[in-house]
Design a protein around this motif. Sequence first.
Motif, PDB file in Angstrom:
ATOM      1  N   SER A   1     -33.347   2.309 -18.490  1.00 25.28           N
ATOM      2  CA  SER A   1     -33.760   2.790 -17.181  1.00 25.28           C
ATOM      3  C   SER A   1     -34.245   4.223 -17.301  1.00 25.28           C
ATOM      4  CB  SER A   1     -32.604   2.701 -16.180  1.00 25.28           C
ATOM      5  OG  SER A   1     -31.557   3.574 -16.572  1.00 25.28           O
TER       6      SER A   1
ATOM      7  N   GLU B   1     -26.284  -0.333 -14.567  1.00 23.75           N
ATOM      8  CA  GLU B   1     -26.854   0.273 -13.379  1.00 23.75           C
ATOM      9  C   GLU B   1     -26.276  -0.338 -12.116  1.00 23.75           C
ATOM     10  OE1 GLU B   1     -31.014  -0.037 -13.566  1.00 23.75           O
ATOM     11  OE2 GLU B   1     -31.228   1.253 -15.315  1.00 23.75           O
TER      12      GLU B   1
ATOM     13  N   GLU C   1     -30.098   2.880  -9.071  1.00 22.90           N
ATOM     14  CA  GLU C   1     -31.492   2.460  -8.944  1.00 22.90           C
ATOM     15  C   GLU C   1     -31.692   1.862  -7.559  1.00 22.90           C
ATOM     16  OE1 GLU C   1     -33.924   2.835 -10.968  1.00 22.90           O
ATOM     17  OE2 GLU C   1     -32.868   3.620 -12.713  1.00 22.90           O
TER      18      GLU C   1
END
Length: 406
Positions: A25, A73, A135
């Motif tokens: 990411s 995440e 995210e």
Amino acid sequence: MTRTPETPLPSPKERGRLREAQSLSQADVAAAVGVTRATVRSWENGRTTPRGTTRDAYARLLTGTEGVTPRQETPAPALVGAATGPVQTSSDRVEPTPEPPSETPPASELAPQPHPDLGPDPAVGPKPEPGPDAELEPLSPSLTPDQAFDALYAFCAPALVRQTYLLTGRRELARESVERAFQLAWHRWPEVAMDRDPAGWVRATAYEFALSPWHRLRPRHRNPEPPPAAPADRALLDVLLQLPPVYRRTLLLYDGVGLNLPETAAETEASTPAAANRLLHAREAVATRLPELAEPKELHRRLAEVASAERLHAAKPTTVRWGGEQRARHWTRAAIAFTVVLIGATTLTLRTAPDHYEPPLAPGATVHGVPPRVAPGPLSAEELALRAKLKGEMVSGPERLVPEAG
């Protein structure tokens, strides 16, 4: 003195593809290189380029020579949960602690002060502090495109009109800029809906349109609009309009909207030290003219008061969507008409153009031996007397011969 060549980097689009190929990411890359996630996003958008040791580390990470372990995440809430609900937006306020450049002011000196009068905007007001690995998800798929657009417009447009007014000092231009930005967003809605920060996309588009130098050529923009009624508001707006556009935009984004320094630098397409210097120079210019606004908190409060005192209203979202569709339909018809005219002119040229070679006519030649053409000269005195005598006699007189029928 020789200069060490910089490490070659792939293109901005290739950087994102290489990162995703390694299941990393933007937060993973930011933690490995030692920058913020907003900086990594600006690298992949092509707005900025890393330099020095950061560039070398970033290049090694993209090529896979420097291993990074992906972290788990945690997705944040959707940007738009319902048509009437609040809109949650991304925030990258978690900054690393590398040694800043000498020209970058300390963070305590440039602390942004968000204010609800310049919002609601994704960067206005206190923003939630997500984890470094958070995210954002795209717009909620449960909404139709019309509902998602209307929710984004209702959330951002009122504050964006006030911000654009501070940027330009013109009420009609502020409303027009926001409408044009949302019309373009509706035209590119699949792209905007999947963007990590749709409100930031619209804000950047509105600012770019509002600061376009071509507006000065429009007849209605040659004369200034009436200034604010309050003398204090008029003085502050005059100081803002005397700043260079990029300084004015940096000051508004940081002290008015409430973006942090990396986000302000990314939106103004500048490096973080450059954005910090622009901000300091803009604050210094305002403090020189208005000493009571030397404190950033007081400056932010006055910006919010000036923006809210005008009571600017944005159009309805349905009107903006309809106007965008009408504009797109108008330009489509204009393009079709131009194409038809071009095809017709080409066809007419092909039909009327000669299809074989025609030799040119030979130049004329002089003909010799022909007597010149002589014009009758003036009558003599005898001829003039005879003509007068013949005109004065009767036709049937004895001196004239008149033919008779046999």
